[in-house]
Design a protein around this motif. Structure first.
Motif, PDB file in Angstrom:
ATOM      1  N   ASP A  16       1.050  -1.144  -0.078  1.00 16.95           N
ATOM      2  CA  ASP A  16       0.036  -0.038   0.059  1.00 16.95           C
ATOM      3  C   ASP A  16       0.810   1.207  -0.225  1.00 16.95           C
ATOM      4  O   ASP A  16       1.943   1.220   0.513  1.00 16.95           O
ATOM      5  N   VAL A  17       0.460   2.239  -0.811  1.00 19.83           N
ATOM      6  CA  VAL A  17       1.095   3.611  -0.758  1.00 19.83           C
ATOM      7  C   VAL A  17       0.082   4.518  -0.459  1.00 19.83           C
ATOM      8  O   VAL A  17      -1.129   4.670  -0.860  1.00 19.83           O
ATOM      9  N   SER A  18       0.247   5.251   1.004  1.00 15.67           N
ATOM     10  CA  SER A  18      -0.735   6.152   1.432  1.00 15.67           C
ATOM     11  C   SER A  18      -0.123   7.444   1.928  1.00 15.67           C
ATOM     12  O   SER A  18       0.532   7.421   2.775  1.00 15.67           O
ATOM     13  N   GLY A  19      -0.092   8.768   1.095  1.00 10.88           N
ATOM     14  CA  GLY A  19       0.654   9.914   1.181  1.00 10.88           C
ATOM     15  C   GLY A  19       2.185   9.346   1.212  1.00 10.88           C
ATOM     16  O   GLY A  19       2.588   8.820   0.151  1.00 10.88           O
ATOM     17  N   ASP A  20       2.977   9.658   2.130  1.00  8.58           N
ATOM     18  CA  ASP A  20       4.342   9.462   2.142  1.00  8.58           C
ATOM     19  C   ASP A  20       4.520   8.333   3.158  1.00  8.58           C
ATOM     20  O   ASP A  20       5.945   7.836   3.261  1.00  8.58           O
ATOM     21  N   ARG A  21       3.773   7.193   3.242  1.00  7.43           N
ATOM     22  CA  ARG A  21       3.955   6.177   3.863  1.00  7.43           C
ATOM     23  C   ARG A  21       3.728   4.930   2.891  1.00  7.43           C
ATOM     24  O   ARG A  21       2.898   4.895   2.023  1.00  7.43           O
ATOM     25  N   VAL A  22       4.610   3.979   2.872  1.00  9.49           N
ATOM     26  CA  VAL A  22       4.587   2.806   2.020  1.00  9.49           C
ATOM     27  C   VAL A  22       4.778   1.642   3.040  1.00  9.49           C
ATOM     28  O   VAL A  22       5.449   1.568   3.942  1.00  9.49           O
ATOM     29  N   ARG A  23       3.729   0.715   2.713  1.00  7.23           N
ATOM     30  CA  ARG A  23       3.534  -0.793   3.640  1.00  7.23           C
ATOM     31  C   ARG A  23       4.263  -1.651   2.610  1.00  7.23           C
ATOM     32  O   ARG A  23       3.799  -1.755   1.338  1.00  7.23           O
TER      33      ARG A  23
END
Length: 54
Positions: A16-23
């Motif tokens: 997942d990519v959400s804003g400046d966060r990557v899982r």
């Protein structure tokens, strides 16, 4: 993919990519140790890393 494409050691997937966060998801055999850098350093030196400065 990590390692030889014919015999990969394991896989790292972007979940997942959400804003400046990557899982990320890691798929490796149980015998392969996976540590974040700060945990690997702590294991190597025997003491925790310094706290981050705000």
């Amino acid at each position: 993919m990590i390692g030889d494409p014919d015999k990969p050691l394991g896989f790292v997937r972007v979940v997942d990519v959400s804003g400046d966060r990557v899982r990320l998801a890691f798929s490796f055999p149980r015998e392969v140790a996976i540590n974040r850098r700060e945990l690997a350093e702590e294991k190597k030196t025997g003491k925790p890393p310094p706290a981050p400065t705000p």
